[in-house]
Design an enzyme around this catalytic site. Sequence first.
Site, mmCIF file in Angstrom:
data_model
loop_
_atom_site.group_PDB
_atom_site.id
_atom_site.type_symbol
_atom_site.label_atom_id
_atom_site.label_comp_id
_atom_site.label_asym_id
_atom_site.label_seq_id
_atom_site.Cartn_x
_atom_site.Cartn_y
_atom_site.Cartn_z
ATOM 1 N N LYS A 83 32.815 -78.932 14.512
ATOM 2 C CA LYS A 83 33.385 -77.624 14.198
ATOM 3 C C LYS A 83 32.766 -77.143 12.885
ATOM 4 C CE LYS A 83 37.990 -75.533 13.537
ATOM 5 N NZ LYS A 83 39.443 -75.827 13.541
ATOM 6 N N SER A 158 42.102 -73.106 16.655
ATOM 7 C CA SER A 158 40.882 -72.533 16.123
ATOM 8 C C SER A 158 39.623 -73.330 16.472
ATOM 9 C CB SER A 158 40.976 -72.409 14.602
ATOM 10 O OG SER A 158 41.052 -73.690 14.001
ATOM 11 N N SER A 182 45.270 -76.641 15.868
ATOM 12 C CA SER A 182 43.924 -76.163 16.207
ATOM 13 C C SER A 182 43.046 -77.152 16.955
ATOM 14 C CB SER A 182 43.193 -75.704 14.946
ATOM 15 O OG SER A 182 43.713 -74.480 14.502
#
Lengths: 466, 75
Positions: A83, A158, A182
Amino acid sequence: MIDYEALSLAEASERIQRRELCPVTYLDALLDSIGGRNPTVNAFINLTEQDVDHARQSAMRSADALRRGENSGPLHGVPYALKDLIDYQGVPTTGQCMALASNMPRDDAFVVKRLKASGAVFLGKLSTDELACGGQPTDSAWPVPVNPWNADYITGGSSSGSAAAVAAGFIPFVLGTDTGGSIRNPSSRCGLVGMKPTYGRVSRGGVLPLSWSQDHVGPMTRTVLDNALVLQCIAGHDPADPASARMPVDSYTAKLGANLKGLRIGVARHMYMGDLNADPEQIEAIEHAVDVLRDTGASITECRIENLDEINAVARLLLGADGYAVHGQGLREHPELYGRGVRHRLVQGAWLSASDYIQLQQRRAAIVDRIKKAMSGIDALVTASGYDHTPKVGDVAAFAKSYDQQVRMPFNLSGHPALVLPTGVSSRTGLPLSMQIVGRYFGESLMYQIAGAYEANSGWTSRGPG
Amino acid sequence: MADIKHGNGDGREWLYDADSLRVHAQSLGLDKLETHDPGLLKSTAMATARYLAILDAHPSHLGEPHLVPQPKDTP
């Protein structure tokens, strides 16, 4: 003919260890998939020729090492991605925020150092909702990922690109971050196993912060075993993270395959049939999962954690205040460099006074005690992760409803480990359904045992949209 | 510990009043944000107020300040 996209981490690793699969061949096959479909899925960002060369060199080193009889373990030669909140030296960490567009890390994150030592092959950075704030951004300078199960639907965030990459078969494992769900939210929507470990179990050193006391780093994979293998690599003490625990790291694969005899599992039904109400398909899938756990030997009891609305409110207010402490100056001085969603989420924290913040932390202490008490007589708790059907891309109203319908934040607030895994497929949307397993502090090994038992006995064997 | 509770909502009226909010925002240096994104201050203040109102509905006894989050090293 090997279906490289369908290989789990463990399967790929086994072939690599037996030298039936060359890490370079594997990498190139995955790069072909990414080249073909990433322009639609939008999981990877800025995958440059330099990144690809770097990955290929790393894969070649892994292959050479194997030829010399050097083997770093189950992640040796296996590609992974991060990420875009996690530092990898030489690759920008942007958080997909224009204010950080040229933020170049000087060092690797702690977890990256661990992965490098394990022989894993870094491929690239993955899309995230801006600064990990969630909210399905509509004004991002980067393309927003879509759900590989059906491109009309969102991934959730997210860790959106992380989930999309694994579900699409681009990569067997990724690392995500979880401040308010997330890792678990997109894992639930994309049919993955997503682990938010115990607070302090995995270092946040070198990870862009959002909320110092609620940020977690964890693995996202297609199987329980894969998840356990990755956590085994990244868990451990880091003196650079003040929250990092010194607790010894368990074997996360030791209990995989064991039945659940003697384990006590609490089911928090009031969280999905009472305080909040999940879609009937989600409920049916969780109830079926509970039956499977009972049939595998666990004793099932009802469990309650009171005042969910209070817990979620405390978690959201603290996240706003903590996030504003990190990004407030940038927001005040250069609001044009932040997306509307981030401005809306984090400026909420500006309105809280110091005494509000202290009182929130005091409430938090009481809430943590409440959750610990609820879990004192059980080994793990089962509840929902997703509530509504996954919204379609652009369906703002459905997304707003789904954003508040969740019970993931309580365990960011308390620091308990929480894992999601798929429980089936919706007959309405064809998208995955899910459940959440919450463990006692540092109880990840037992959570994998439970998740593994469910996975092995549920009849749910699909690993992706296929 | 004295039987003191918090969560009664006193002192937050300014969150709901446009003029008071503007004055408070200026003191916090938020002017640029409002210029760039008109309505942001009101919508964020309302969101914060909504969450605080939920807490007001759950009066809480003061506990020990607990600024180091669980679990650290105590499973």
